[in-house]
Design a protein around this motif. Structure first.
Motif, PDB file in Angstrom:
ATOM      1  N   UNK A 398     137.018  59.761   5.070  1.00 36.80           N
ATOM      2  CA  UNK A 398     138.150  58.833   5.148  1.00 36.80           C
ATOM      3  C   UNK A 398     138.980  59.035   6.407  1.00 36.80           C
ATOM      4  N   UNK A 399     139.324  57.905   7.027  1.00 34.11           N
ATOM      5  CA  UNK A 399     140.135  57.870   8.247  1.00 34.11           C
ATOM      6  C   UNK A 399     139.477  58.611   9.411  1.00 34.11           C
ATOM      7  N   UNK A 400     138.158  58.739   9.364  1.00 29.73           N
ATOM      8  CA  UNK A 400     137.466  59.451  10.441  1.00 29.73           C
ATOM      9  C   UNK A 400     136.127  58.777  10.728  1.00 29.73           C
ATOM     10  N   UNK A 401     136.136  57.588  11.333  1.00 28.13           N
ATOM     11  CA  UNK A 401     134.877  56.873  11.579  1.00 28.13           C
ATOM     12  C   UNK A 401     133.957  57.582  12.561  1.00 28.13           C
ATOM     13  N   UNK A 402     134.531  58.408  13.451  1.00 24.16           N
ATOM     14  CA  UNK A 402     133.685  59.146  14.390  1.00 24.16           C
ATOM     15  C   UNK A 402     132.822  60.173  13.651  1.00 24.16           C
ATOM     16  N   UNK A 403     133.444  60.888  12.704  1.00 21.77           N
ATOM     17  CA  UNK A 403     132.694  61.884  11.939  1.00 21.77           C
ATOM     18  C   UNK A 403     131.636  61.202  11.069  1.00 21.77           C
ATOM     19  N   UNK A 404     131.973  60.041  10.513  1.00 19.50           N
ATOM     20  CA  UNK A 404     131.004  59.287   9.707  1.00 19.50           C
ATOM     21  C   UNK A 404     129.799  58.901  10.560  1.00 19.50           C
ATOM     22  N   UNK A 405     130.067  58.459  11.778  1.00 19.76           N
ATOM     23  CA  UNK A 405     128.995  58.054  12.701  1.00 19.76           C
ATOM     24  C   UNK A 405     128.138  59.249  13.112  1.00 19.76           C
ATOM     25  N   UNK A 406     128.776  60.366  13.442  1.00 21.55           N
ATOM     26  CA  UNK A 406     128.022  61.564  13.839  1.00 21.55           C
ATOM     27  C   UNK A 406     127.129  62.030  12.700  1.00 21.55           C
ATOM     28  N   UNK A 407     127.666  62.003  11.489  1.00 13.89           N
ATOM     29  CA  UNK A 407     126.873  62.386  10.325  1.00 13.89           C
ATOM     30  C   UNK A 407     125.703  61.428  10.140  1.00 13.89           C
ATOM     31  N   UNK A 408     125.937  60.138  10.380  1.00 18.45           N
ATOM     32  CA  UNK A 408     124.883  59.131  10.210  1.00 18.45           C
ATOM     33  C   UNK A 408     123.725  59.373  11.178  1.00 18.45           C
ATOM     34  N   UNK A 409     124.049  59.779  12.404  1.00 22.26           N
ATOM     35  CA  UNK A 409     123.003  60.063  13.390  1.00 22.26           C
ATOM     36  C   UNK A 409     122.100  61.188  12.885  1.00 22.26           C
ATOM     37  N   UNK A 410     122.710  62.239  12.360  1.00 23.29           N
ATOM     38  CA  UNK A 410     121.951  63.395  11.886  1.00 23.29           C
ATOM     39  C   UNK A 410     121.156  63.045  10.625  1.00 23.29           C
ATOM     40  N   UNK A 411     121.766  62.276   9.731  1.00 23.39           N
ATOM     41  CA  UNK A 411     121.128  61.946   8.458  1.00 23.39           C
ATOM     42  C   UNK A 411     120.155  60.776   8.565  1.00 23.39           C
ATOM     43  N   UNK A 412     120.223  60.038   9.673  1.00 23.71           N
ATOM     44  CA  UNK A 412     119.340  58.899   9.831  1.00 23.71           C
ATOM     45  C   UNK A 412     119.719  57.709   8.971  1.00 23.71           C
ATOM     46  N   UNK A 413     121.011  57.421   8.893  1.00 20.91           N
ATOM     47  CA  UNK A 413     121.493  56.280   8.110  1.00 20.91           C
ATOM     48  C   UNK A 413     122.420  55.426   8.969  1.00 20.91           C
ATOM     49  N   UNK A 414     122.646  54.201   8.563  1.00 18.31           N
ATOM     50  CA  UNK A 414     123.543  53.326   9.309  1.00 18.31           C
ATOM     51  C   UNK A 414     124.957  53.441   8.734  1.00 18.31           C
TER      52      UNK A 414
END
Length: 478
Positions: A398-414
């Motif tokens: 929550x309130x951290x779209x950069x961390x969500x995006x970084x996690x998505x890169x590692x996890x392979x999700x959009x």
């Protein structure tokens, strides 16, 4: 790759207005320490999931400080490089205690002024980029990064024009990269809670959405030329925009008010406020808009506007949801269930309300604190155990779209606010600004043609009114 407006010129325009051939451009780039390899969509393979993503922050001063902080503290990513057209100003933004602590961690990283040089020289060391630059440079920088097969985080609004948003969405989909628009609100709970409450029936149908902000971006006259800071590469700041005199009243912050660079008050704040109802109700594109705005100038957005947008939507009363947007210290005169004194209180400068046929709700525009305006009704709901349960999945960041995006890169999700979501949402915000150019005119919008059938004079505003300086685009040369 689709060219930017019209035919792609065989040669590239320099800052001095002359032409630069490909071989000269490569020679010039060598002066920065490397020969720049101009990307194409077939240039490299998309990066796969990594144990830790390697991120470059483009525009690490100003708003970029937020991205630096998020990535530095992420469990999924590290910063590999920094890029800013004005390293002096960027460093100045880190002069407080928080900034000093960040500088201890990033001070020794490779730094660049030109994103093209950085993405060439450090191609193998960068998985993704955070684009934290003025609106007019979002499209060229993002498209260059996508052509290099980099995952992309881009600050809101996604682009300066509707055509650019659609084009970035297309390019990202073709490249298969993970994307995210920097809209903190979308990672928060509000839009999910709003949908749950309306689906439960306690709100009834949507009648009206009211949102207002104190932001007032615009200029009465063209800003006068002032001395340029020695640390700023102004030509790189201009990017695809055409050369013009430097003004300290525009750079580094007030560019939002100029139509060649920014997207006005709605472009700035609408991506925060309107994400909540847009996402909660799945609004899509408005079929009609009308505004009451101060006169627009050919160089500036109006400093105050009232914009009404109409959406065909299943949640709306009679199948219509109406959004009423106010900026430049304007606000509604009345809202059902809201005390008149609240609307007059100057402290209430940034607010949003959703009026249902049964109840009126409000919440923080940042995406939290959903509640009924009628406090007694809210207490009774809680006492009776009728607060709707949380059925929609919540974001882990929550309130951290950069961390969500970084996690998505590692996890392979959009990520949730990827470009397939962000592009059509940005289109809504940009449509509201087009309406401001023709106040009092009811604009009927056809999303299939990106045009206004009843007022074709406005069609030109879905694209850039100036041709792009092509050396800043990956389609510049073949």
């Amino acid at each position: 790759m689709t060219k930017a407006r019209g035919k792609s010129p065989p040669q590239m325009q320099t800052v001095f207005g002359g032409k630069m051939k490909r071989r000269d451009f490569l020679k010039a780039s060598a002066a920065f320490g490397s020969v720049m390899i101009l990307p194409s969509l077939a240039a490299s393979k998309v990066k796969g999931a990594n144990s830790r993503a390697k991120i470059a922050v483009i525009g690490w001063g100003g708003q970029g400080k937020s991205s630096v902080n998020s990535i530095v503290n992420s469990k999924d990513a590290d910063i590999a490089a920094l890029c800013d057209v004005d390293e002096g100003y960027a460093a100045h933004c880190y002069r407080d205690d928080w900034g000093k602590r960040l500088m201890e961690k990033i001070g020794g990283l490779p730094k660049f002024k030109d994103y093209r040089v950085m993405l060439d020289k450090m191609d193998r060391d960068i998985d993704g980029v955070c684009v934290c630059t003025p609106d007019h440079s979002h499209y060229p920088i993002c498209s260059w990064a996508i052509a290099k097969k980099k995952h992309v985080f881009c600050e809101k609004p996604l682009t300066r024009t509707i055509w650019e948003s659609r084009e970035l969405n297309r390019l990202a989909a073709e490249a298969g990269v993970y994307t995210q628009m920097g809209n903190q609100v979308h990672t928060n709970d509000a839009w999910r809670t709003i949908r749950e409450w309306f689906e439960s029936g306690i709100m009834g149908e949507v009648e009206d959405v009211y949102a207002w902000t104190d932001r007032s971006w615009g200029f009465e006259s063209m800003p006068q030329e002032t001395p340029k800071p020695a640390t700023l590469d102004y030509d790189l700041w201009l990017n695809v925009a055409h050369p013009r005199p430097f003004s300290g009243k525009v750079v580094p912050f007030n560019w939002r008010g100029l139509r060649d660079f920014g997207t006005g008050s709605a472009g700035d704040m609408g991506c925060h406020f309107l994400d909540n109802p847009y996402s909660a109700f799945g609004l899509g594109t408005p079929f009609k808009l009308v505004s009451d705005a101060l006169p627009a100038k050919d160089f500036s957005w109006p400093k105050a506007a009232t914009i009404d947008m109409f959406f065909k939507n299943k949640f709306g009363k009679d199948g219509i949801v109406k959004i009423h947007w106010f900026d430049g210290l304007r606000r509604p005169k009345e809202i059902r269930g809201v005390h008149p004194e609240f609307l007059k209180d100057p402290k209430n400068m940034n607010c949003i309300f959703i009026v249902g046929t049964k109840n009126t709700m409000t919440f923080e525009y940042t995406g939290s604190g959903v509640r009924l305006v009628d406090r007694g009704a809210q207490i009774k709901l809680a006492k009776d155990g009728k607060i709707p349960p949380k059925k929609l999945e919540r974001n882990r960041f929550p309130f951290n779209p950069q961390a969500d995006w970084a996690s998505a890169i590692v996890e392979g999700r959009m990520p949730e606010s990827n470009f397939s979501y962000a592009a059509p949402f940005t289109e809504v915000v940009l449509l509201s600004m087009i309406s401001c150019i023709h106040p009092g005119t009811e604009l009927e919008y056809d999303e299939k043609t990106m045009g206004f059938p009843n007022f074709p004079e406005a069609d030109k505003y879905v694209r850039s009114l100036y041709s792009y300086r092509s050396e800043f685009l990956p389609s510049a040369v073949g």
